[in-house]
Design an enzyme around this catalytic site. Structure first.
Site, short mmCIF file in Angstrom:
data_model
loop_
_atom_site.label_atom_id
_atom_site.label_comp_id
_atom_site.label_asym_id
_atom_site.label_seq_id
_atom_site.Cartn_x
_atom_site.Cartn_y
_atom_site.Cartn_z
N ARG A 67 80.87 -12.60 88.81
CA ARG A 67 81.41 -13.50 87.78
C ARG A 67 80.56 -13.50 86.52
O ARG A 67 81.05 -13.81 85.43
CB ARG A 67 81.60 -14.90 88.36
CG ARG A 67 82.75 -14.94 89.36
CD ARG A 67 82.93 -16.30 89.96
NE ARG A 67 81.87 -16.66 90.88
CZ ARG A 67 81.86 -16.40 92.18
NH1 ARG A 67 82.88 -15.77 92.73
NH2 ARG A 67 80.85 -16.76 92.95
N GLU A 104 69.91 -17.56 103.55
CA GLU A 104 69.71 -18.49 104.66
C GLU A 104 69.33 -17.70 105.94
O GLU A 104 68.40 -18.04 106.64
CB GLU A 104 71.00 -19.27 104.87
CG GLU A 104 70.82 -20.56 105.60
CD GLU A 104 72.13 -21.32 105.64
OE1 GLU A 104 73.09 -20.97 104.92
OE2 GLU A 104 72.19 -22.28 106.43
#
Ligand code: AMP
Length: 185
Positions: A67, A104
């Site tokens: 993006r 993560e």
């Protein structure tokens, strides 16, 4: 340098759609497709960024996959600058330099072409680069992207985001000043 009015901020903010639990439970995904398809919101945002960055004496805009490519290339064209893609691993065809960052669970990697900020366009000086993406969350991607710019001999003058998730404190490790148009708390 231009400052957005509260009304202009609201035009941009209200054009962004919240999608709860995407791509996984607990995440509120900030969907910028509705900003892109709203001409008034897109123009308000891009005019603000153009006004801000025309004073920065930049050589390139570098956008983060994917993006960041949209906002970055519009801004580069408005400022009469070249645009550089910082991509996820394995997408760029020529010789690359890579930077890993932790997720993560595990790692991810961003890459840039080794000659992306070529000196011949900057009279032999290190290129002055603005890094841009739609959103900063944990900051892992942008921290890696900024150090990649420095690694290939350019200077990351600022990292710019349409939105910053303030509660994640993602900007603290970025080796550059950070500017976010909208702050989400
Ligand atoms: P991070 O490395 O955690 O700062 O994540 C930033 C990248 O993930 C950006 O390229 C964003 O487009 C995307 N991202 C992370 N969280 C969100 C979210 N809540 N909504 C939309 N995009 C997100």
């Amino acid at each position: 340098m231009s400052t957005l009015t509260n009304e202009e901020k609201e035009i941009i903010l209200s054009s962004i759609r919240d999608i709860p639990d995407f791509p996984k439970p607990g995440i509120i995904f900030k969907d910028i497709t509705t900003l892109l398809s709203n001409p008034k919101a897109l123009n308000t945002l891009m005019t603000h960024l153009e006004e801000r960055y025309k004073e920065y004496d930049l050589d390139y805009i570098a956008g983060i996959d994917a993006r960041g490519f949209i906002f970055g290339s519009i801004l580069a064209d408005r400022l009469g600058l070249g645009f550089v893609t910082i991509r996820k691993k394995g997408k760029l065809p020529y010789t690359t330099v890579a930077e890993k960052y932790s997720l993560e669970y595990g790692f991810d990697e961003v890459e840039v072409h080794i000659d992306a900020f070529a000196n011949e366009n900057n009279n032999g000086e290190d290129a002055r680069v603005l890094l841009i993406d739609d959103l900063i969350a944990t900051g892992g991607t942008a921290t890696a992207a900024a150090s990649l710019i420095n690694k290939v001999g350019a200077v990351c003058v600022e990292a710019c985001f349409v939105m910053e998730l303030d509660f994640l404190n993602g900007k603290e490790n970025i080796d550059a000043p950070v500017y976010s148009v909208l702050h989400i708390d």
